[in-house]
Motif scaffolding. Structure first.
Motif, PDB file in Angstrom:
ATOM      1  N   HIS A 210      34.578   3.505 -10.044  1.00 39.13           N
ATOM      2  CA  HIS A 210      35.958   3.784 -10.441  1.00 39.13           C
ATOM      3  C   HIS A 210      36.583   2.535 -11.055  1.00 39.13           C
ATOM      4  CE1 HIS A 210      40.114   5.295  -9.994  1.00 39.13           C
ATOM      5  NE2 HIS A 210      39.524   6.475 -10.092  1.00 39.13           N
ATOM      6  N   ASN A 211      36.350   1.393 -10.447  1.00 40.68           N
ATOM      7  CA  ASN A 211      36.874   0.133 -10.997  1.00 40.68           C
ATOM      8  C   ASN A 211      36.253  -0.180 -12.359  1.00 40.68           C
ATOM      9  OD1 ASN A 211      38.614  -0.346  -8.866  1.00 40.68           O
ATOM     10  ND2 ASN A 211      37.151  -1.621  -7.765  1.00 40.68           N
ATOM     11  N   GLU A 212      34.947   0.078 -12.501  1.00 45.11           N
ATOM     12  CA  GLU A 212      34.274  -0.158 -13.778  1.00 45.11           C
ATOM     13  C   GLU A 212      34.906   0.700 -14.880  1.00 45.11           C
ATOM     14  OE1 GLU A 212      29.888   0.548 -15.810  1.00 45.11           O
ATOM     15  OE2 GLU A 212      30.016   0.420 -13.632  1.00 45.11           O
ATOM     16  N   GLY A 213      35.137   1.970 -14.595  1.00 44.44           N
ATOM     17  CA  GLY A 213      35.778   2.841 -15.574  1.00 44.44           C
ATOM     18  C   GLY A 213      37.204   2.417 -15.881  1.00 44.44           C
TER      19      GLY A 213
ATOM     20  N   THR B 179      40.957   8.375 -13.291  1.00 46.41           N
ATOM     21  CA  THR B 179      40.734   9.612 -12.540  1.00 46.41           C
ATOM     22  C   THR B 179      41.050  10.818 -13.423  1.00 46.41           C
ATOM     23  OG1 THR B 179      41.231   8.550 -10.422  1.00 46.41           O
ATOM     24  CG2 THR B 179      41.421  10.951 -10.503  1.00 46.41           C
ATOM     25  N   LEU B 180      42.154  10.755 -14.143  1.00 48.44           N
ATOM     26  CA  LEU B 180      42.530  11.872 -15.015  1.00 48.44           C
ATOM     27  C   LEU B 180      41.551  12.040 -16.166  1.00 48.44           C
ATOM     28  CD1 LEU B 180      46.394  11.398 -15.121  1.00 48.44           C
ATOM     29  CD2 LEU B 180      45.048  12.946 -13.691  1.00 48.44           C
ATOM     30  N   ILE B 181      41.115  10.933 -16.738  1.00 47.26           N
ATOM     31  CA  ILE B 181      40.133  10.998 -17.821  1.00 47.26           C
ATOM     32  C   ILE B 181      38.833  11.621 -17.316  1.00 47.26           C
ATOM     33  CG2 ILE B 181      38.647   9.571 -19.301  1.00 47.26           C
ATOM     34  CD1 ILE B 181      41.104   7.650 -19.496  1.00 47.26           C
ATOM     35  N   SER B 182      38.458  11.267 -16.104  1.00 48.16           N
ATOM     36  CA  SER B 182      37.247  11.838 -15.522  1.00 48.16           C
ATOM     37  C   SER B 182      37.363  13.343 -15.404  1.00 48.16           C
ATOM     38  CB  SER B 182      36.969  11.221 -14.149  1.00 48.16           C
ATOM     39  OG  SER B 182      36.731   9.837 -14.267  1.00 48.16           O
TER      40      SER B 182
END
Length: 160
Positions: A124-127, A151-154
Motif C-alpha cells: 500500500h505504501n509502495e502504491g 485505495t480508491l485507485i485500487s
C-alpha cells in the motif's frame, strides 16, 4: 509555510460507477472507509492554484486514470490523466495479499495475520509513493492523502 488551515483540500470525492464494476464486500468496505477518511483529512492542491476546497471525480477511460478536479459548485479546475500501467503490478500484488489477509483473519494465528498485514501495508505504501511521484508537479498531496487515494485507485483498477 502553510498550515493545515490554509491548505487546499478535497470536500467531496466521487467514483465513476461505470469504471468500478462489482467488487467483494471487503473491497467495497475499503472504498467507503477510504472516501470517508479522505474527506475528513487531506491535503490536495492543484499546482498553481490558490488553496481552496475541491471536488474530485475519479474515473478510468481507456486504461487511464482521470482526475477531474472542480470547485464544490462544479466549475472545472483541472483534469489530469495518468496511465495505469505503472500501477498494474502493485495493484495486482496488493489485491492478492488483501485476499490472503481477509482469509487469514478468519482462521490464521495472530502472528500469521500480522506478517500478512505488514506485507499488505508495504505494498500500500509502495502504491501511495508511486501516486505521489506520478502527481508531482501537478497536484500536491501528502502521504496520508496518497494512501487513501491509492485505495480508491485500487478499487477502480480492480474489476473483481
Amino acid at each position: 509555510m502553510k498550515t493545515a488551515a490554509n491548505r487546499g483540500r478535497l470536500v467531496s470525492v466521487a467514483l465513476d460507477e461505470e469504471s468500478i464494476g462489482r467488487s467483494t464486500p471487503d473491497v467495497e468496505h475499503e472504498r467507503r472507509v477510504a472516501i470517508y477518511d479522505l474527506i475528513e483529512e487531506n491535503v490536495f492542491e492543484p499546482v498553481g492554484r490558490d488553496a481552496l476546497e475541491y471536488a474530485l471525480r475519479l474515473t478510468i477511460v481507456d486504461r487511464k486514470l482521470v482526475f477531474e478536479v472542480t470547485t464544490p459548485a462544479g466549475e472545472p479546475v483541472i483534469t489530469h490523466i495518468l496511465s495505469l500501467t505503472p500501477f498494474r503490478r502493485v495493484v495486482k500484488d496488493y489485491f492478492l495479499i488483501c485476499d490472503s489477509y481477509y482469509k487469514a483473519i478468519r482462521t490464521a494465528s495472530p502472528s500469521q495475520i500480522e506478517a500478512i498485514d505488514m506485507g499488505r501495508r508495504g505494498l500500500h505504501n509502495e502504491g501511495s509513493r508511486l501516486l505521489m511521484e506520478r502527481l508531482d508537479g501537478k497536484i500536491l498531496i501528502d502521504m496520508d492523502t496518497a494512501r487513501r487515494l491509492f485505495t480508491l485507485i485500487s478499487v477502480l483498477h480492480w474489476k473483481g
